[in-house]
Each structure stands twice: as C-alpha cells, then as structure tokens.
Design a protein around this motif. Structure first.
Motif, PDB file in Angstrom:
ATOM      1  N   THR A  16       0.864  -1.263  -0.010  1.00 57.65           N
ATOM      2  CA  THR A  16       0.107   0.272  -0.074  1.00 57.65           C
ATOM      3  C   THR A  16       0.981   1.381   0.065  1.00 57.65           C
ATOM      4  O   THR A  16       2.261   1.385   0.575  1.00 57.65           O
ATOM      5  CB  THR A  16      -0.972   0.037   1.194  1.00 57.65           C
ATOM      6  N   ALA A  17       0.457   2.445  -0.525  1.00 58.70           N
ATOM      7  CA  ALA A  17       1.061   3.693  -0.388  1.00 58.70           C
ATOM      8  C   ALA A  17       1.273   3.907   1.120  1.00 58.70           C
ATOM      9  O   ALA A  17       2.303   4.636   1.133  1.00 58.70           O
ATOM     10  CB  ALA A  17      -0.024   4.672  -1.052  1.00 58.70           C
ATOM     11  N   GLU A  18       0.503   3.802   1.781  1.00 55.93           N
ATOM     12  CA  GLU A  18       0.653   4.039   3.275  1.00 55.93           C
ATOM     13  C   GLU A  18       1.768   3.142   3.722  1.00 55.93           C
ATOM     14  O   GLU A  18       2.719   4.069   4.593  1.00 55.93           O
ATOM     15  CB  GLU A  18      -0.606   3.611   4.192  1.00 55.93           C
ATOM     16  N   ALA A  19       1.825   2.051   3.263  1.00 52.70           N
ATOM     17  CA  ALA A  19       3.072   1.434   4.156  1.00 52.70           C
ATOM     18  C   ALA A  19       4.587   1.997   3.404  1.00 52.70           C
ATOM     19  O   ALA A  19       5.364   1.975   4.259  1.00 52.70           O
ATOM     20  CB  ALA A  19       3.237  -0.074   3.304  1.00 52.70           C
ATOM     21  N   VAL A  20       4.404   2.227   2.246  1.00 51.90           N
ATOM     22  CA  VAL A  20       5.655   2.950   1.500  1.00 51.90           C
ATOM     23  C   VAL A  20       6.075   4.442   2.016  1.00 51.90           C
ATOM     24  O   VAL A  20       7.037   4.848   2.518  1.00 51.90           O
ATOM     25  CB  VAL A  20       5.407   2.753   0.052  1.00 51.90           C
ATOM     26  N   VAL A  51       6.268  18.389   9.552  1.00 50.02           N
ATOM     27  CA  VAL A  51       6.690  19.614   8.770  1.00 50.02           C
ATOM     28  C   VAL A  51       7.500  20.586   9.709  1.00 50.02           C
ATOM     29  O   VAL A  51       7.169  20.879  10.704  1.00 50.02           O
ATOM     30  CB  VAL A  51       5.133  20.298   8.303  1.00 50.02           C
ATOM     31  N   ASN A  52       8.673  20.752   9.010  1.00 56.81           N
ATOM     32  CA  ASN A  52       9.851  21.342   9.550  1.00 56.81           C
ATOM     33  C   ASN A  52      10.746  20.843  10.273  1.00 56.81           C
ATOM     34  O   ASN A  52      11.639  21.047  10.964  1.00 56.81           O
ATOM     35  CB  ASN A  52       9.409  22.932  10.345  1.00 56.81           C
ATOM     36  N   LEU A  82       4.287  17.043   4.317  1.00 59.51           N
ATOM     37  CA  LEU A  82       3.892  15.629   4.582  1.00 59.51           C
ATOM     38  C   LEU A  82       2.357  15.409   4.200  1.00 59.51           C
ATOM     39  O   LEU A  82       1.577  16.187   5.137  1.00 59.51           O
ATOM     40  CB  LEU A  82       4.204  15.382   5.951  1.00 59.51           C
ATOM     41  N   ASP A  83       2.062  14.741   3.368  1.00 57.11           N
ATOM     42  CA  ASP A  83       0.600  14.523   2.899  1.00 57.11           C
ATOM     43  C   ASP A  83       0.573  13.025   2.686  1.00 57.11           C
ATOM     44  O   ASP A  83       0.558  12.465   1.720  1.00 57.11           O
ATOM     45  CB  ASP A  83       0.421  15.277   1.650  1.00 57.11           C
ATOM     46  N   ARG A  84       0.069  12.261   3.945  1.00 51.48           N
ATOM     47  CA  ARG A  84       0.231  11.127   3.871  1.00 51.48           C
ATOM     48  C   ARG A  84      -1.218  10.507   3.257  1.00 51.48           C
ATOM     49  O   ARG A  84      -2.394  11.096   3.325  1.00 51.48           O
ATOM     50  CB  ARG A  84       0.087  10.503   5.581  1.00 51.48           C
ATOM     51  N   GLU A 109       1.590   7.038  -5.573  1.00 55.25           N
ATOM     52  CA  GLU A 109       0.390   7.140  -5.956  1.00 55.25           C
ATOM     53  C   GLU A 109      -0.184   5.597  -6.115  1.00 55.25           C
ATOM     54  O   GLU A 109       0.394   4.623  -6.485  1.00 55.25           O
ATOM     55  CB  GLU A 109       0.569   7.339  -7.764  1.00 55.25           C
ATOM     56  N   PRO A 110      -1.440   5.193  -5.314  1.00 52.66           N
ATOM     57  CA  PRO A 110      -1.941   4.224  -5.092  1.00 52.66           C
ATOM     58  C   PRO A 110      -2.543   3.623  -6.494  1.00 52.66           C
ATOM     59  O   PRO A 110      -2.766   4.307  -7.420  1.00 52.66           O
ATOM     60  CB  PRO A 110      -3.167   4.452  -4.319  1.00 52.66           C
ATOM     61  N   GLN A 111      -1.922   2.318  -6.649  1.00 50.86           N
ATOM     62  CA  GLN A 111      -2.503   1.464  -8.030  1.00 50.86           C
ATOM     63  C   GLN A 111      -2.729   0.298  -7.628  1.00 50.86           C
ATOM     64  O   GLN A 111      -2.106  -0.707  -7.404  1.00 50.86           O
ATOM     65  CB  GLN A 111      -1.066   1.524  -8.735  1.00 50.86           C
ATOM     66  N   GLY A 112      -4.083  -0.068  -7.545  1.00 50.64           N
ATOM     67  CA  GLY A 112      -4.448  -1.525  -7.129  1.00 50.64           C
ATOM     68  C   GLY A 112      -4.362  -1.754  -5.685  1.00 50.64           C
ATOM     69  O   GLY A 112      -4.339  -1.017  -4.917  1.00 50.64           O
ATOM     70  N   ASP A 113      -3.635  -3.036  -5.791  1.00 47.25           N
ATOM     71  CA  ASP A 113      -3.075  -3.260  -4.495  1.00 47.25           C
ATOM     72  C   ASP A 113      -1.769  -2.967  -4.001  1.00 47.25           C
ATOM     73  O   ASP A 113      -1.264  -3.058  -3.164  1.00 47.25           O
ATOM     74  CB  ASP A 113      -3.103  -4.950  -4.462  1.00 47.25           C
ATOM     75  N   GLY A 114      -1.256  -2.094  -4.762  1.00 47.19           N
ATOM     76  CA  GLY A 114       0.293  -1.654  -4.820  1.00 47.19           C
ATOM     77  C   GLY A 114       0.308  -0.029  -4.963  1.00 47.19           C
ATOM     78  O   GLY A 114      -0.737   0.634  -4.730  1.00 47.19           O
ATOM     79  N   CYS A 115       1.394   0.374  -5.396  1.00 44.02           N
ATOM     80  CA  CYS A 115       1.676   2.091  -5.715  1.00 44.02           C
ATOM     81  C   CYS A 115       2.781   1.978  -6.587  1.00 44.02           C
ATOM     82  O   CYS A 115       3.564   1.104  -6.540  1.00 44.02           O
ATOM     83  CB  CYS A 115       1.857   2.563  -4.247  1.00 44.02           C
ATOM     84  N   LEU A 116       2.826   3.398  -6.820  1.00 42.46           N
ATOM     85  CA  LEU A 116       4.065   3.796  -7.668  1.00 42.46           C
ATOM     86  C   LEU A 116       4.399   4.964  -7.033  1.00 42.46           C
ATOM     87  O   LEU A 116       3.903   5.900  -6.905  1.00 42.46           O
ATOM     88  CB  LEU A 116       3.496   4.009  -9.368  1.00 42.46           C
ATOM     89  N   LEU A 117       5.986   4.755  -6.973  1.00 43.44           N
ATOM     90  CA  LEU A 117       6.536   6.078  -6.322  1.00 43.44           C
ATOM     91  C   LEU A 117       7.423   6.631  -7.333  1.00 43.44           C
ATOM     92  O   LEU A 117       8.072   6.180  -8.086  1.00 43.44           O
ATOM     93  CB  LEU A 117       7.515   5.554  -5.017  1.00 43.44           C
ATOM     94  N   THR A 118       7.181   7.832  -7.261  1.00 41.72           N
ATOM     95  CA  THR A 118       8.182   9.010  -8.324  1.00 41.72           C
ATOM     96  C   THR A 118       8.767   9.849  -7.262  1.00 41.72           C
ATOM     97  O   THR A 118       8.156  10.567  -6.308  1.00 41.72           O
ATOM     98  CB  THR A 118       7.422   9.553  -9.209  1.00 41.72           C
ATOM     99  N   LEU A 119      10.094   9.712  -7.544  1.00 39.20           N
ATOM    100  CA  LEU A 119      11.022  10.726  -6.876  1.00 39.20           C
ATOM    101  C   LEU A 119      11.418  11.666  -7.588  1.00 39.20           C
ATOM    102  O   LEU A 119      12.121  11.200  -8.556  1.00 39.20           O
ATOM    103  CB  LEU A 119      12.181   9.944  -5.967  1.00 39.20           C
ATOM    104  N   ARG A 120      11.589  12.986  -7.433  1.00 38.18           N
ATOM    105  CA  ARG A 120      12.220  14.060  -8.231  1.00 38.18           C
ATOM    106  C   ARG A 120      13.268  14.743  -7.361  1.00 38.18           C
ATOM    107  O   ARG A 120      12.755  15.231  -6.079  1.00 38.18           O
ATOM    108  CB  ARG A 120      11.191  14.887  -8.669  1.00 38.18           C
TER     109      ARG A 120
END
Length: 155
Positions: A16-20, A51-52, A82-84, A109-120
């Motif tokens: 889940t996105a929450e776990a990540v 935050v901070n 921080l936007d959980r 980004e939540p995606q089905g049972d998983g998620c996609l992480l994008t780091l910039r």
C-alpha cells in the motif's frame, strides 16, 4: 530564469501507499534503505516526522583505497510537506560536499493493491556541478528505492 537539473526515478511496489509512505518516516525502517550502501552501514538515523522536522542520516562507507579506509557521510534535511500517503517533500543536504541544500519530492500513487513511487530531486541550476552530480544522484536514488523494496519485503 535558470533551468534546473532534475533527477527523476520511479519504482512500483506491491504494498500500500501508506506502507511505503510510513517507511520513509520510521527511523527503524529508514535506516535500512535511506542511503544504505552495499559496502557500508547506517550508523545514525534520526527523523522528526513533521513539517519542519529535521532528519539526519549518517552512513559509514568503505572507500576504494582499502578495506580499513572508512568515511562517515552525513545526509541532512527538513521536511517541507507531509501529505500521507501521497507526498513527502524535503530539503536535502550533504554538508561535507556542498554548501547549499536541494529539494526532493516523493510522490506515491496508489495503484490497485500496490503503488507507484516517483522521486524527483532538483539539483539546482543546470551548471557544471549539477551535471556532474546527475549520474551519481540518479544511481543513488535508484539504490534507495531498491533497498526500500527489500525493506518492505522484510529482507
């Protein structure tokens, strides 16, 4: 206006996105993937998850000069957003190597049972220093995201 040099890496996770998201802010988990190298170890990991709030992660690396040659590298920053479970933004510094902080944004980004992480990671103006850092930063963040996956799988 100067053009920034941006590192962008992505990775999909089977959790889940929450776990990540939570892993980034939990010092016990973060020490296993934030800046952990294959030849070193994280010797200090402090995180103030607000935050901070500040973080400091110190990893001890073996240098190529020999097996008994080590160097402690300090990574510091302050949480800007921080936007959980969707976003973590933070300032990022390597006090031993650069005089200024840069900015990192982690979108989940939540995606089905998983998620996609994008780091910039915005390395700053597109100058010679940023260009030299680009490849190292991309490789470093790719390793962080690979280590995050291992951490989440309990390896």
């Amino acid at each position: 206006m100067a053009t920034s040099t941006i590192v962008r890496v992505q990775r999909a996770y089977d959790c889940t996105a929450e776990a990540v998201y939570d892993a980034w802010l939990d010092p016990q988990l973060a020490r296993r993937f934030w800046f952990a190298t294959s030849t070193g170890e994280v010797i200090r990991c402090t995180i103030e998850p607000n935050v901070n709030g500040r973080f400091t992660i110190v990893d001890r690396r073996r240098l190529e000069a020999g097996p008994d040659t080590e160097m402690d590298v300090e990574h510091t920053g302050r949480f800007l957003q921080l936007d959980r479970p969707r976003r973590i933004a933070f300032s990022f510094g390597l006090p031993q190597f650069q005089s200024h902080e840069t900015t990192v944004i982690v979108d989940i980004e939540p995606q089905g049972d998983g998620c996609l992480l994008t780091l910039r990671h915005d390395l700053g103006p597109a100058d010679e220093e940023a260009t030299e850092m680009l490849e190292r930063a991309e490789g470093g963040w790719t390793t962080v995201l690979e280590n995050l996956e291992k951490t989440l799988k309990g390896q």
